[in-house]
Each structure stands twice: as C-alpha cells, then as structure tokens.
Design an enzyme around this catalytic site. Structure first.
Site, PDB file in Angstrom:
ATOM      1  N   ASP A   1       1.442  -7.378   1.843  1.00 14.32           N
ATOM      2  CA  ASP A   1       0.757  -7.315   0.555  1.00 14.32           C
ATOM      3  C   ASP A   1       1.620  -8.092  -0.450  1.00 14.32           C
ATOM      4  OD1 ASP A   1      -0.880  -6.310  -1.641  1.00 14.32           O
ATOM      5  OD2 ASP A   1       0.811  -4.975  -2.066  1.00 14.32           O
TER       6      ASP A   1
ATOM      7  N   ASP B   1       2.129  -1.366  -0.311  1.00 12.75           N
ATOM      8  CA  ASP B   1       2.583  -0.234  -1.137  1.00 12.75           C
ATOM      9  C   ASP B   1       1.475   0.448  -1.912  1.00 12.75           C
ATOM     10  OD1 ASP B   1       2.213  -2.379  -3.038  1.00 12.75           O
ATOM     11  OD2 ASP B   1       3.387  -1.176  -4.457  1.00 12.75           O
TER      12      ASP B   1
ATOM     13  N   ASP C   1      -3.841  -0.746   0.087  1.00 14.94           N
ATOM     14  CA  ASP C   1      -3.234  -1.142   1.362  1.00 14.94           C
ATOM     15  C   ASP C   1      -3.376  -0.065   2.439  1.00 14.94           C
ATOM     16  OD1 ASP C   1      -2.226  -3.565   0.295  1.00 14.94           O
ATOM     17  OD2 ASP C   1      -0.573  -2.459  -0.619  1.00 14.94           O
TER      18      ASP C   1
END
Length: 594
Positions: free
Chosen positions: A304, A490, A494
C-alpha cells in the site's frame, strides 16, 4: 479434544502405566492403559488425516499411526507410549505458539463505530449504529469516525478518508455530497443524513470482504509434509523387506519405532516457534508457523502507499512566495499564525518551521470555518487558507495547497505532499536482493502522485485509484509462478487484501485494527524495514528447520537399516529415537538466535 489435552492425558496415562508396571507389578494393566490411550489417539489422528487428505494435503500422520498400531500389536507398549508423548507434545507446541501470537491483537469489530448521535427535534440522542435508519440526521463530532454512509448536510466538511481510499490528502466536501462510514471528521461538527443502513455501509462492506477472504485460504503445503511421502515410503520399504525376509512381524515394528517421524513432527514446529519468538524480538508478531514458511518462499510483494511506503502524514514540500516576499519571511508569518491553530495542516507547518525561523505570538487569531484562519502578526493581517479567502487565483495541482495573503495582497502558497519513508528505498532494493521477483504498489491515491512515490521508492509496478475490491482483483490476478504473494498495508481499505494475500503484513504501529486483525503478521514498530527483517528471519528460520529435519531423517534412515537386522529391540529403538529427537530439537532451537 484439543492437542494440549491429549498431551496431558498421555503423560498421566504414562505415569499410571509406570506405577502399574513397576510399583504394583501389573504389566497387563500397564499394557491396557497404553493400548487404550494409544488407540484413542491413533483414531483421532486417523480422523484428522482423512480431513487433511480431503482438503488436498498430505502429512506424516499415516506413519505415526502405523508405528503406534504396530508396536501395540507386538506388545511393545512402552515404545508406543514414547511415540505418543512426542506426537501430542509437538502438536501442543504448535497450538501454543498460535495462541500466544493472537493474544497480541484485538478484534476488528470492537474498533468499528458503535455509537451514533441522532438529531431529533434539535436534541442529540446516542443510539447504536445498527439503529440508524435511512433519512435519519446524525451529528459527527470533531475527530469522530463517521458511523454509516450518508449525505452531508453541513455547508462544508473536511474529512480524512486515507484509511478507506488510501488518498493521503484531507478531502473537502460540500453540502449534498456523499460521505463514507469509516471516514474521520475534521475540526468542525458535521451533520449527515443517513443514506445506507450500517450493514450496507462502506466500513461493514470491508469487514464482510475480510471475512469472505479468510474463508478462502490459499492452498499451501508445509515443509514437513513435503518430506512425508518419501520418508514414509522408505520406512515401509525397509520394514516390509525386513518382515518379508525374516517372517517376523516384530522386525517391522522395530523398524517403524526408529522411523517414528518425530524429527518432522517436532523439529520443524520448534524451529518455527523459535523463529516466531525471534520475529517478536524484532518488533514483528507472526501469528502462525505457516506464515514463516510462506514468507521464506515469497516471490511477490505488494505495498500500500499511504502509511506504508509513505509516512502517512502530509509534510511541507515547497514554499512559493510572490514578489516582495521570500521563503523565510513567508514561513515566519504562516508558522507563527498556525502554532495556535487547530487547522489540519498546522502541525506540519510548525514542524517544518522548527530550527528554520523563530516564531512569534499572534496578536489575534480567528478560525473562519470552511475558509482558513485570520491572524495579526507584527501589525500585518494574514489570511491563510483557500484561494478565494486569500485573494488569489486557484492553481491547478495534484498536491495539497494553501494560499496566503498579507494585508489583503496575495503573498504566496505552501504545498504539501505525503513523503516517502526514509527507509523505503533501501527496503525495496534489499527485498530484490533477497530474491523477490516482483514488487508492486497498490493505492487509492491519484495516478500522478502514486507514480511519483513509486519512482522514488524504486517500484516499477503501480496500480492507482484502487478501492478495496480493486486491490483484491489485482492480487487474485497474480500468477501461481509469482507466489507466495505478500501484501503490506495499514489502512481499513487494506484489510480485505491482507486477508486474501498468501501472507498479509500489517503496519500496526499507527495502522487500523482492521488491518492488524486480517493480517498474518503485524509490524509493531513504525519502520518499513521490519518487513525486510521479517523476510530475513523467515528465510533463516526455514534454512535451520530444513537442516534439522534432514539431520533427523538421515539418522532415522541409518537406524532403520540397523533395526532391520534385528539388533535394536523396540524399546531400545524408542530410546534411540529420543536421542534423534534431541539432536533435531537442539538444531532447530538455533532459529531463535539473531
């Protein structure tokens, strides 16, 4: 019955059998006790083995079951007992490691919005989120999480959607625009009209995706299972030939006793538990030993962006003064005004100004909702905020920008961007050196911003403007030859991708509980290089585990060949097997050392 109960019962039966044999002089009772517990454990192992085979996997259980049955059949019940202790003890050890790792994490649902403030006849009442009905009016207080999807009724709102969309910039929305549950409200109270029930809102949709992903785990063959078929075949072959040549079934049992697959059952789990402990000391919680096995073989890593590759907080990227001002003077005015402001970017500006300029106290300060702030500094009127508020023309840019005017004249702009973590570039390069074939970045942020961050980090595969389902689709599209696949993230957005990846790693220091709950491993320190460390520890752990298993297997094969000649009685063979186990375990324990 769980594995630990089996282990305790086996120990108690062993004590009772020893008392019957040597204190009460009743060997028949001892035999019956061991035979009964041995039959029960063998039967439960048989059931587990059938379930394992149905799931498409195989293991070492058949050899263990055969060894227990064979030793009982020829009356070598003490050898059976030793095998039982090793089997139940190894399974208990694996279960214990998994329980200890999961204690470090909290429930996803406990951190989802639970309370909403409903506006009725001008009065607020607290209700359960599930009780919110479509068309209800809710008030979201400053800093609170929006509980359900809705439509904004306030004139203007500033929202942090980074955990949902991955976009690092605060989002400004006007009356009538949609707002997603899971967004974090800014400094002003926000009125929202409910457009979706709690169960249909964005946050709950993400939770459903996590649950669905967890119900479809990836197929994976454990290391010990890979050795199971050849080791079992060799044991049966040596034992069968010995029985065939000597016509003595005891010879078959004697071979299987020393062939008991304890090096596979014990050495690998102990190495994995040691590796999990080592990971914990390095600030990484690994939930299961299987995670370490997969991580050691990882071929693809997807990151991410916001809060993972980047710091997740906007920082000053540039100061652009107009003619008549310079950077230092403009920074002095703005930072002096912002140090007492609750504006969402104030902290970034003041942090940037530290050690660059000496600040002063504003003579006056006024927050203008939806526009910015007005302050008087050294007799000059400063306006800081939106373009129109600062008498400026809007400047097209992908970055977050604020405009400044001094005494009603446009004085310049300050731009902000989510900055790359200082350790990100080296981490990506080191992962490639470890043999990771592909490194991708998945983000909900705009393409231009994503490309810039990826270039800085050394990542060449970028998927931008991704919603949670888009991230899942990208991960599903990775070919089998590029797996196992690791997902590192995080945010709440996600969580589904972390759950569906072969290995999910959550940045848990400041990340969401949703991400931590759905991940296989959690990085507890705000340091991306811990992901690299996790891979290094996993590879080292599996190297030691393989060495330990192979040491045990080669010694077992040697003992099987000797036992086939009849010179090793079953009980003595079980004692020798303990020596083999000890050697394998001591070798496996090397995995705990940094």
């Amino acid at each position: 019955m769980n594995h630990f109960k089996k282990f305790i019962i086996t120990i108690l039966v062993g004590v009772a059998a020893l008392a019957s044999e040597f204190l009460l002089k009743q060997p028949r009772w001892a035999f019956l006790l061991v035979a009964i517990i041995g039959s029960i454990v063998a039967f439960t192992m048989l059931i587990e083995m059938i379930r394992t085979l149905r799931s498409g996997r195989y293991g070492v259980d058949i050899l263990a079951i055969t060894a227990i049955v064979a030793t009982l059949a020829v009356g070598e019940y003490w050898a059976s007992l030793m095998i039982l202790v090793m089997l139940t003890g190894g399974d208990s050890l694996e279960d214990y490691a998994g329980r200890q790792a999961n204690k470090e994490l909290q429930s996803l649902l406990d951190h989802s919005p639970q309370i909403a403030h409903r506006l009725v006849n001008g009065q607020l009442e607290d209700i359960a989120v599930e009780a919110a009905q479509i068309n209800d009016q809710l008030v979201v207080k400053p800093g609170e999480i929006v509980p359900v999807d809705g439509k904004i009724l306030s004139e203007r709102a500033t929202l942090d959607e980074s955990s949902l969309t991955g976009e690092s910039r605060p989002v400004t929305k006007k009356i009538g625009e949609e707002v997603m549950s899971g967004s974090i409200n800014g400094e002003e109270s926000l009125r929202v009209e409910v457009t979706k029930s709690a169960e249909d809102s964005q946050y709950q949709t993400i939770i459903k995706l996590v649950k669905e992903s967890k119900e479809k785990p990836a197929h994976f063959v454990r290391m010990a299972d890979r050795y199971a078929i050849p080791f079992t075949a060799i044991a049966y072959l040596i034992g069968g030939i010995a029985w065939l040549v000597t016509k003595d079934p005891v010879r078959f049992a004697e071979v299987l006793v020393v062939a008991s697959p304890c090096p596979l059952i014990l050495a690998a789990p102990i190495a994995l538990v040691a590796g999990m402990s080592r990971s914990s000391r390095n600030g990484i919680i690994v939930k299961t030993g299987t995670t370490i096995e997969k991580l050691a073989e990882a071929k693809t890593i997807t990151f991410d962006k916001t809060g993972t590759i980047t710091a997740g907080q906007l920082a000053v990227s540039a100061i652009h003064p107009t003619k008549g001002f310079n950077e230092q003077r403009l920074l002095y005015y703005v930072a002096s005004a912002e140090q007492d402001s609750s504006h969402i970017l104030a902290r970034s500006i003041v942090a940037y100004a530290k050690n660059k300029v000496t600040l002063t106290t504003a003579d006056s300060l006024e927050e203008v909702t939806g526009s910015g702030i007005k302050a008087e500094i050294d007799g000059h009127l400063l306006k800081i905020g939106r373009a129109a508020f600062a008498n400026a023309q809007e400047i097209p840019t992908d970055e977050t920008i604020i405009y400044i005017s001094c005494d009603e004249s446009f004085a310049g702009t300050i731009t902000f961007q989510d900055i790359l973590r200082p350790e990100a570039k080296q981490t990506v390069a080191s992962l490639r050196n470890l043999g990771i074939k592909r490194i991708l970045m998945l983000t909900g942020d705009h393409q231009a911003i994503a490309d810039d961050i990826a270039q800085q980090a050394g990542i060449d595969e970028v998927y931008a403007e991704c919603l949670p389902q888009d991230k899942i689709n990208v991960i599903k599209g990775i070919s089998a030859s590029d797996r196992p696949l690791v997902m590192v993230g995080d945010g709440v957005n996600d969580a589904p991708a972390l759950a569906i990846a072969d290995i999910g790693i959550a940045m848990g220091a400041h990340g969401s509980t949703a991400a931590s709950e759905s991940a296989d491993a959690v990085v507890l320190k705000d340091d991306l290089s811990r992901v690299l460390r996790a891979v290094e520890v996993a590879k080292d752990t599996m190297r030691i585990a393989k060495q330990s298993v192979l040491i045990g297997i080669f010694i077992c094969i040697l003992l099987m060949l000797i036992a086939s000649t009849g010179v090793i009685p079953a009980l003595f063979g079980a004692i020798l097997q303990e020596v083999v186990d000890t050697v394998s375990i001591l070798s496996a324990l090397r995995a705990k050392n940094d």
